[in-house]
Enzyme design. Structure first.
Site, PDB file in Angstrom:
ATOM      1  N   ASN A   1       0.879  -1.166   0.000  1.00 47.65           N
ATOM      2  CA  ASN A   1       0.000   0.000   0.000  1.00 47.65           C
ATOM      3  C   ASN A   1       0.920   1.220   0.000  1.00 47.65           C
ATOM      4  O   ASN A   1       1.465   1.596   1.029  1.00 47.65           O
ATOM      5  CB  ASN A   1      -0.888  -0.042   1.252  1.00 47.65           C
ATOM      6  CG  ASN A   1      -1.814   1.148   1.341  1.00 47.65           C
ATOM      7  OD1 ASN A   1      -1.742   2.070   0.523  1.00 47.65           O
ATOM      8  ND2 ASN A   1      -2.679   1.141   2.331  1.00 47.65           N
TER       9      ASN A   1
ATOM     10  N   GLY B   1     -12.633   5.074  10.417  1.00 47.35           N
ATOM     11  CA  GLY B   1     -11.215   5.182  10.768  1.00 47.35           C
ATOM     12  C   GLY B   1     -10.845   6.650  10.751  1.00 47.35           C
ATOM     13  O   GLY B   1     -11.688   7.507  11.014  1.00 47.35           O
TER      14      GLY B   1
ATOM     15  N   ARG C   1     -11.154  15.628   7.982  1.00 44.77           N
ATOM     16  CA  ARG C   1     -11.939  16.025   6.798  1.00 44.77           C
ATOM     17  C   ARG C   1     -13.371  16.365   7.188  1.00 44.77           C
ATOM     18  O   ARG C   1     -13.957  15.701   8.039  1.00 44.77           O
ATOM     19  CB  ARG C   1     -11.964  14.890   5.768  1.00 44.77           C
ATOM     20  CG  ARG C   1     -10.688  14.768   4.978  1.00 44.77           C
ATOM     21  CD  ARG C   1     -10.734  13.574   4.044  1.00 44.77           C
ATOM     22  NE  ARG C   1      -9.693  12.628   4.374  1.00 44.77           N
ATOM     23  CZ  ARG C   1      -9.694  11.348   4.034  1.00 44.77           C
ATOM     24  NH1 ARG C   1     -10.688  10.846   3.339  1.00 44.77           N
ATOM     25  NH2 ARG C   1      -8.696  10.562   4.369  1.00 44.77           N
TER      26      ARG C   1
ATOM     27  N   GLU D   1      -8.033  -5.287   5.075  1.00 42.22           N
ATOM     28  CA  GLU D   1      -7.879  -4.950   3.657  1.00 42.22           C
ATOM     29  C   GLU D   1      -6.718  -5.715   3.030  1.00 42.22           C
ATOM     30  O   GLU D   1      -6.780  -6.094   1.872  1.00 42.22           O
ATOM     31  CB  GLU D   1      -7.693  -3.429   3.506  1.00 42.22           C
ATOM     32  CG  GLU D   1      -8.994  -2.681   3.752  1.00 42.22           C
ATOM     33  CD  GLU D   1      -8.813  -1.207   4.050  1.00 42.22           C
ATOM     34  OE1 GLU D   1      -8.278  -0.894   5.138  1.00 42.22           O
ATOM     35  OE2 GLU D   1      -9.179  -0.372   3.221  1.00 42.22           O
TER      36      GLU D   1
HETATM   37  P1  ADP Z   1      -6.872   4.872   8.856  1.00 43.04           P
HETATM   38  O1  ADP Z   1      -6.605   3.464   8.375  1.00 43.04           O
HETATM   39  O2  ADP Z   1      -7.975   5.576   8.145  1.00 43.04           O
HETATM   40  O3  ADP Z   1      -5.656   5.703   9.059  1.00 43.04           O
HETATM   41  P2  ADP Z   1      -7.702   3.541  11.300  1.00 43.04           P
HETATM   42  O4  ADP Z   1      -8.773   2.636  10.797  1.00 43.04           O
HETATM   43  O5  ADP Z   1      -6.417   2.930  11.741  1.00 43.04           O
HETATM   44  O6  ADP Z   1      -7.461   4.743  10.320  1.00 43.04           O
HETATM   45  O7  ADP Z   1      -8.331   4.352  12.531  1.00 43.04           O
HETATM   46  C1  ADP Z   1      -7.539   5.255  13.257  1.00 43.04           C
HETATM   47  C2  ADP Z   1      -8.390   5.899  14.332  1.00 43.04           C
HETATM   48  O8  ADP Z   1      -8.982   4.887  15.158  1.00 43.04           O
HETATM   49  C3  ADP Z   1      -7.582   6.738  15.314  1.00 43.04           C
HETATM   50  O9  ADP Z   1      -7.443   8.049  14.864  1.00 43.04           O
HETATM   51  C4  ADP Z   1      -8.429   6.690  16.551  1.00 43.04           C
HETATM   52  O10 ADP Z   1      -9.300   7.795  16.539  1.00 43.04           O
HETATM   53  C5  ADP Z   1      -9.256   5.427  16.429  1.00 43.04           C
HETATM   54  N1  ADP Z   1      -8.914   4.477  17.479  1.00 43.04           N
HETATM   55  C6  ADP Z   1      -7.883   3.609  17.513  1.00 43.04           C
HETATM   56  N2  ADP Z   1      -7.897   2.921  18.680  1.00 43.04           N
HETATM   57  C7  ADP Z   1      -8.945   3.381  19.384  1.00 43.04           C
HETATM   58  C8  ADP Z   1      -9.488   3.085  20.679  1.00 43.04           C
HETATM   59  N3  ADP Z   1      -8.934   2.165  21.464  1.00 43.04           N
HETATM   60  N4  ADP Z   1     -10.593   3.769  21.083  1.00 43.04           N
HETATM   61  C9  ADP Z   1     -11.180   4.693  20.293  1.00 43.04           C
HETATM   62  N5  ADP Z   1     -10.706   5.021  19.067  1.00 43.04           N
HETATM   63  C10 ADP Z   1      -9.608   4.385  18.628  1.00 43.04           C
END
Ligand code: ADP
Length: 397
Positions: A7, A209, A240, A383
């Site tokens: 990726n 996410g 965003r 994914e």
């Molecule tokens: P992306 O792949 O779009 O970068 P992710 O799916 O990894 O994002 O999601 C990241 C987000 O998930 C973080 O910014 C956070 O807000 C949230 N996150 C991760 N762990 C936790 C948790 N334990 N509790 C609440 N939110 C969480």
């Protein structure tokens, strides 16, 4: 067979090696700050993370470092590069040209190149990753898996914007949708978990996410999704804005004395829960702040949750019902409070959450009560595994 999943972004690259027979991850990691100072993170299954700071001026050098780490005699997951049977690349935008994954030959790469206008930040970086891999592994078959492909089944009434049809015909301005690999993986897995045929289910997938989108999957096909021509439309995200009156863009530009680029930077990078809260784009920080009655944290979470719930309602209307609602990605998998907040709007559908089951994080679990009319699932996305499966389907013997 072993699949290397790549990726590739403009300055970073995530990778995994997956044994497709056992679906085990043999090794994974990322390269960061490509073109700057360079940092390789490598983790073999069952071992700790190894971090190497080293110059990686180009993507080709970054991928070379990944390959070297994979076959390192001491810590490598593979004996030789000959053990990589295929490479699966995540590609962001396939426009209307790709409704499914494709083996990356010259003709296909040319077509991906033609989609660069639609995703100028993503597709060129994806292509750099593909070309670097081709140079380093010329005999290994490569497959492209598109974020947009799953949504190509949307009907015209769902993907057209209410603007002059000429703009669709001339420039292909329409809704494409993203996170398709995740929506497809999660909706299929949901059908397995509830034990019903995928082709007969109405599912809503909330991929929450950093980027967030929601998708209506009817009888195994995406019929609507919240992201649009670009990943800016739809839900409120980490930074965003999601949906906004386009008129606000002109208004902001005049008030702040900035150009279109400046407005776009605000909507992409300084908005979402970050902008609403003035605290963070990370839900852990927002929840901690909200627990201390911080107004910004509460405001951001309430506005975010309300938007998700409104989209669920819209997609129930689009499908004339819903059987399963799935929560996935960082916030969806790990945020019991967010899931509870969204479900609190859905009583009219007969949704009943099981509060104890909903405490789950990062695991597949039914979180609705037994008498809930709709099954609600916490369902981690994968994914990389979905890309590996597609790669095997197109190249495997
Ligand atoms: P992306 O792949 O779009 O970068 P992710 O799916 O990894 O994002 O999601 C990241 C987000 O998930 C973080 O910014 C956070 O807000 C949230 N996150 C991760 N762990 C936790 C948790 N334990 N509790 C609440 N939110 C969480």
């Amino acid at each position: 067979m072993n699949v290397l999943v790549i990726n590739c972004g403009s300055s970073s690259l995530k990778y995994q090696v997956i044994n497709s027979d056992t679906e085990e991850v043999l090794a994974k990691g990322l390269c960061e700050r490509i073109g700057l100072d360079g940092r390789l993170v490598y983790q073999k299954a069952g071992c700790g993370k190894e971090i190497t700071e080293a110059d990686m001026p180009t993507h080709k050098q970054a991928i070379q470092m990944v390959l070297d780490a994979l076959v390192n005699p001491k810590t490598g997951a593979l004996k030789s590069l000959g053990e990589i049977d295929a490479v699966g690349h995540r590609l962001v935008h396939g426009g209307e040209k790709f409704a499914c994954s494709a083996v990356l030959n010259d003709e296909v790469l040319q077509a991906v190149e033609e989609c660069c206008d639609l995703a100028p930040l993503h597709n060129p970086a994806n292509l750099i990753g593909v070309r670097a891999c081709q140079e380093l592994m010329p005999d290994v078959p490569m497959v492209g898996v598109f974020d947009t492909a799953f949504h190509q089944t949307m009907p015209e009434k769902a993907y057209l914007y209410g603007i002059d049809y000429d703009y669709y015909e001339k420039y292909k301005v329409r809704k494409y949708g993203f996170h398709g690999t995740s929506h497809s993986y999660v909706s299929k897995r949901a059908a397995e978990l509830v034990g019903k045929p995928y082709e007969e289910l109405k599912t809503i997938v909330c991929h929450l996410g950093n980027g967030a989108s929601i998708c209506a999957v009817k009888n195994g096909k995406s019929v609507d999704t919240s992201m649009g021509l670009t990943p800016l439309e739809g839900l409120i995200m980490g930074t965003r804005s999601g949906d906004i009156d386009p008129g606000a863009m002109e208004y902001l530009a005049k008030k702040e004395n900035i150009d279109l680029e400046g407005v776009m930077a605000i909507l992409n990078k300084k908005s979402g829960v970050q902008g609403l809260s003035h605290i963070s784009s990370d839900f852990r920080d927002l929840e901690a702040a909200a627990a201390k009655d911080d107004k910004g944290g509460i405001r951001a979470l309430e506005t975010y949750i309300y938007r998700v719930a409104k989209y669920v309602g819209a997609y129930v209307a689009a499908m004339n019902g819903v059987d399963v609602i799935c929560f996935t990605a960082g916030v969806g998998e790990n945020g019991p409070d967010t899931r509870k907040g969204v479900c609190s709007y859905l009583g009219y559908l007969g949704v009943k959450l099981d509060d104890a089951a909903n405490q789950v994080r990062g695991e597949e679990k039914v979180i609705s009560a037994p008498d809930s009319k709709v099954t609600v699932l916490c369902l981690p996305t994968n994914e990389e595994l979905a890309i590996a499966r597609e790669t095997v389907a197109l190249t495997g013997k």
